[in-house]
Design a protein around this motif. Structure first.
Motif, PDB file in Angstrom:
ATOM      1  N   SER A   1      -5.740   4.859  -4.782  1.00 42.18           N
ATOM      2  CA  SER A   1      -6.418   5.780  -6.121  1.00 42.18           C
ATOM      3  C   SER A   1      -4.885   6.619  -6.413  1.00 42.18           C
ATOM      4  CB  SER A   1      -7.861   6.146  -5.939  1.00 42.18           C
ATOM      5  OG  SER A   1      -7.783   7.359  -5.012  1.00 42.18           O
ATOM      6  N   CYS A   2      -4.424   7.349  -5.744  1.00 47.46           N
ATOM      7  CA  CYS A   2      -3.538   7.818  -6.362  1.00 47.46           C
ATOM      8  C   CYS A   2      -2.338   7.252  -7.231  1.00 47.46           C
ATOM      9  CB  CYS A   2      -2.567   9.412  -5.579  1.00 47.46           C
ATOM     10  SG  CYS A   2      -3.768  10.112  -5.224  1.00 47.46           S
ATOM     11  N   ARG A   3      -1.780   6.011  -6.203  1.00 44.65           N
ATOM     12  CA  ARG A   3      -0.212   5.344  -6.369  1.00 44.65           C
ATOM     13  C   ARG A   3      -1.379   4.639  -8.169  1.00 44.65           C
ATOM     14  NH1 ARG A   3      -0.416   6.278  -1.258  1.00 44.65           N
ATOM     15  NH2 ARG A   3       1.700   6.637  -0.293  1.00 44.65           N
ATOM     16  N   TRP A   4      -2.451   4.438  -7.913  1.00 46.03           N
ATOM     17  CA  TRP A   4      -3.290   3.514  -8.783  1.00 46.03           C
ATOM     18  C   TRP A   4      -2.849   4.367 -10.270  1.00 46.03           C
ATOM     19  CZ3 TRP A   4      -8.352   1.545  -6.706  1.00 46.03           C
ATOM     20  CH2 TRP A   4      -7.944   0.679  -5.712  1.00 46.03           C
ATOM     21  N   GLU A   5      -2.890   6.000 -10.112  1.00 44.84           N
ATOM     22  CA  GLU A   5      -2.648   6.212 -11.326  1.00 44.84           C
ATOM     23  C   GLU A   5      -1.609   6.601 -11.755  1.00 44.84           C
ATOM     24  OE1 GLU A   5      -4.613  10.660 -11.056  1.00 44.84           O
ATOM     25  OE2 GLU A   5      -6.326   9.479 -11.455  1.00 44.84           O
ATOM     26  N   LEU A   6      -0.595   6.434 -10.940  1.00 46.67           N
ATOM     27  CA  LEU A   6       0.507   6.412 -11.291  1.00 46.67           C
ATOM     28  C   LEU A   6       1.342   5.207 -11.774  1.00 46.67           C
ATOM     29  CD1 LEU A   6       1.741   8.842  -8.587  1.00 46.67           C
ATOM     30  CD2 LEU A   6       1.370   9.398 -10.763  1.00 46.67           C
ATOM     31  N   HIS A   7       1.256   3.717 -11.659  1.00 48.10           N
ATOM     32  CA  HIS A   7       1.218   2.752 -11.518  1.00 48.10           C
ATOM     33  C   HIS A   7       0.476   2.500 -13.493  1.00 48.10           C
ATOM     34  CE1 HIS A   7       1.868  -1.800 -10.705  1.00 48.10           C
ATOM     35  NE2 HIS A   7       2.871  -0.966 -11.093  1.00 48.10           N
ATOM     36  N   LEU A   8       0.643   2.502 -14.403  1.00 46.76           N
ATOM     37  CA  LEU A   8      -0.772   2.378 -15.518  1.00 46.76           C
ATOM     38  C   LEU A   8       0.646   0.837 -15.551  1.00 46.76           C
ATOM     39  CD1 LEU A   8      -0.479   5.420 -17.372  1.00 46.76           C
ATOM     40  CD2 LEU A   8      -2.631   4.475 -15.110  1.00 46.76           C
ATOM     41  N   PRO A   9      -1.363  -0.058 -16.323  1.00 48.52           N
ATOM     42  CA  PRO A   9      -0.212  -1.082 -16.747  1.00 48.52           C
ATOM     43  C   PRO A   9       0.081  -1.261 -18.508  1.00 48.52           C
ATOM     44  CG  PRO A   9      -2.436  -1.241 -16.758  1.00 48.52           C
ATOM     45  CD  PRO A   9      -2.077   0.661 -16.168  1.00 48.52           C
ATOM     46  N   TYR A  10       0.717  -0.026 -19.113  1.00 48.87           N
ATOM     47  CA  TYR A  10       0.629  -0.050 -20.454  1.00 48.87           C
ATOM     48  C   TYR A  10       1.418   1.436 -20.855  1.00 48.87           C
ATOM     49  CZ  TYR A  10      -3.398   3.364 -19.661  1.00 48.87           C
ATOM     50  OH  TYR A  10      -3.828   3.755 -19.526  1.00 48.87           O
ATOM     51  N   GLY A  11       1.828   1.380 -21.964  1.00 47.28           N
ATOM     52  CA  GLY A  11       2.566   2.382 -21.973  1.00 47.28           C
ATOM     53  C   GLY A  11       4.161   2.392 -21.703  1.00 47.28           C
ATOM     54  N   ALA A  12       5.079   3.525 -21.740  1.00 44.66           N
ATOM     55  CA  ALA A  12       6.469   3.637 -20.929  1.00 44.66           C
ATOM     56  C   ALA A  12       6.506   3.147 -19.492  1.00 44.66           C
ATOM     57  CB  ALA A  12       6.768   4.873 -21.451  1.00 44.66           C
ATOM     58  N   GLU A  13       7.203   2.819 -19.736  1.00 44.73           N
ATOM     59  CA  GLU A  13       8.040   2.429 -18.028  1.00 44.73           C
ATOM     60  C   GLU A  13       7.866   3.895 -17.367  1.00 44.73           C
ATOM     61  OE1 GLU A  13       9.998   0.582 -14.714  1.00 44.73           O
ATOM     62  OE2 GLU A  13       9.843  -1.052 -16.201  1.00 44.73           O
TER      63      GLU A  13
ATOM     64  N   ARG B   1      12.608   2.514  -4.379  1.00 46.80           N
ATOM     65  CA  ARG B   1      11.559   2.247  -3.275  1.00 46.80           C
ATOM     66  C   ARG B   1      10.027   3.144  -4.554  1.00 46.80           C
ATOM     67  NH1 ARG B   1       8.807   6.293  -0.350  1.00 46.80           N
ATOM     68  NH2 ARG B   1      10.219   7.979  -2.034  1.00 46.80           N
ATOM     69  N   VAL B   2       9.981   3.637  -5.214  1.00 46.98           N
ATOM     70  CA  VAL B   2       8.365   4.390  -5.691  1.00 46.98           C
ATOM     71  C   VAL B   2       7.772   2.989  -6.713  1.00 46.98           C
ATOM     72  CG1 VAL B   2       7.166   5.559  -6.625  1.00 46.98           C
ATOM     73  CG2 VAL B   2       9.206   6.715  -5.574  1.00 46.98           C
ATOM     74  N   LYS B   3       9.061   2.653  -7.297  1.00 45.42           N
ATOM     75  CA  LYS B   3       8.251   1.132  -7.851  1.00 45.42           C
ATOM     76  C   LYS B   3       7.725   0.391  -7.198  1.00 45.42           C
ATOM     77  CE  LYS B   3      10.967   2.024 -11.829  1.00 45.42           C
ATOM     78  NZ  LYS B   3      12.161   1.153 -13.047  1.00 45.42           N
ATOM     79  N   LYS B   4       8.530   0.190  -5.732  1.00 47.44           N
ATOM     80  CA  LYS B   4       7.856  -1.315  -5.597  1.00 47.44           C
ATOM     81  C   LYS B   4       6.399  -0.100  -4.322  1.00 47.44           C
ATOM     82  CE  LYS B   4       9.348  -4.584  -0.988  1.00 47.44           C
ATOM     83  NZ  LYS B   4      10.884  -4.277  -0.328  1.00 47.44           N
ATOM     84  N   GLU B   5       6.724   0.747  -3.586  1.00 52.32           N
ATOM     85  CA  GLU B   5       5.139   1.674  -3.878  1.00 52.32           C
ATOM     86  C   GLU B   5       4.116   1.233  -4.398  1.00 52.32           C
ATOM     87  OE1 GLU B   5       3.920   5.068  -1.217  1.00 52.32           O
ATOM     88  OE2 GLU B   5       5.742   4.173  -1.167  1.00 52.32           O
ATOM     89  N   LEU B   6       4.590   1.913  -5.491  1.00 55.73           N
ATOM     90  CA  LEU B   6       3.395   1.450  -6.342  1.00 55.73           C
ATOM     91  C   LEU B   6       3.114   0.550  -6.608  1.00 55.73           C
ATOM     92  CD1 LEU B   6       4.492   4.204  -9.068  1.00 55.73           C
ATOM     93  CD2 LEU B   6       2.434   4.810  -7.015  1.00 55.73           C
TER      94      LEU B   6
END
Length: 299
Positions: free
Chosen positions: A28-40, A46-51
């Motif tokens: 869930s913490c990773r989901w909060e950091l991986h939003l489907p909208y807004g500026a990337e 490595r972090v992007k892949k994990e999220l």
């Protein structure tokens, strides 16, 4: 290798599917950091892949839980009304009891309740939808024109159970059964027990049999939807087939007294999204069950 460190999935099996999925790593913490909208966000690769992987885990679990089929906006969800006994006694009331035995007789515990609710919607007559389990004993079974049996694993009846079931069938009783999750051990042992009881092997029910038509106020079920996840690879959708119901029967005194489905009916009736085992779609499982019951009651 794409999973975050320690992010194994653990599950608890309920009937033929996972009813609980647990991940010890925080998704869930990773989901909060991986939003489907807004500026990337400016994360490292490595972090992007994990999220992204953590998000895919959640999506996969939800897709599994819902049967891997997204509902259309106009699809309706069937809500079944609980059927209750409105009379003070069982006299004149149809009840479908489940037989107790050694091979998981209660593994799909809501099967008969759900089937009676479907029966009430399509052919309302005096019904009692309560769950009732009885022993394989002639004095108990004799109170019911139709009894139900299902299970998983190897079925082993005692000699007294075989004798009582034999007497029940000879006295005009009817046994309706299926293998939960299309369990092959249960199917093989059920066939063996029935041959021991009735004296002849079970035979396939022909596609032309009136039981598969609306002749007894049921449905035309000569073609039904079957799913076989073992043949699907990565997509359950590709495993759909439209075929004749796979049913077997045994006769007693030239009367069809036993009907058995080696493909799953129970889990389909128990769960609207049960698509993890070889068997029928829920609506077709209900139609098959209704047709068998109506046929039994009129014979």
């Amino acid at each position: 290798e794409d999973l975050p460190n320690g992010a194994w999935l653990y599950g608890v099996q309920t009937c033929c599917r996972l009813g609980v999925v647990y991940v010890p790593t925080s998704l869930s913490c990773r989901w909060e950091l991986h939003l489907p909208y807004g500026a990337e966000p400016n994360y490292s690769n490595r972090v992007k892949k994990e999220l992204e992987t953590s998000t895919k885990i959640g999506i996969n679990v939800l897709a599994y839980a819902t049967g891997k089929e997204l509902k259309e906006k106009l699809d309706t969800v069937t809500i079944l009304d609980q059927v209750k006994n409105t009379t003070p006694t069982d006299r004149g009331v149809f009840i479908l009891p489940t037989l107790k035995h050694n091979a998981g007789y209660d593994d799909a515990s809501k099967t008969t309740e759900t089937l009676v609710q479907w029966l009430n919607q399509s052919n309302p007559f005096q019904l009692n939808g309560e769950k009732r389990t009885i022993n394989i004993a002639v004095d108990e079974m004799g109170n019911y024109p139709v009894v139900f049996m299902h299970g998983r694993g190897e079925l082993r009846l005692s000699e007294s159970q075989r004798d009582d079931l034999r007497k029940y069938l000879k006295n005009g009783g009817f046994l309706f059964a299926d293998a939960i999750c299309a369990d092959e051990r249960f199917a093989a042992s059920f066939r063996r027990e029935m041959q021991n009881i009735v004296g002849t092997p079970m035979q396939n029910v022909e596609e032309s049999h009136p039981m598969l038509t609306s002749a007894f106020s049921g449905f035309n079920i000569r073609r039904v939807n079957v799913i076989d996840p073992d043949q699907s690879g990565d997509s359950i959708i590709s495993a759909k087939q439209r075929i004749a119901p796979v049913l077997e029967a045994a006769k007693v005194d030239n009367r069809m007294a036993v009907v058995f489905s080696p493909l799953d009916l129970s889990c389909a009736l128990e769960s609207r999204h049960s698509m993890q085992c070889r068997g029928y779609f829920r609506e077709d499982a209900a139609r098959i069950g209704i047709n068998v019951i109506l046929f039994a009651l009129q014979h």
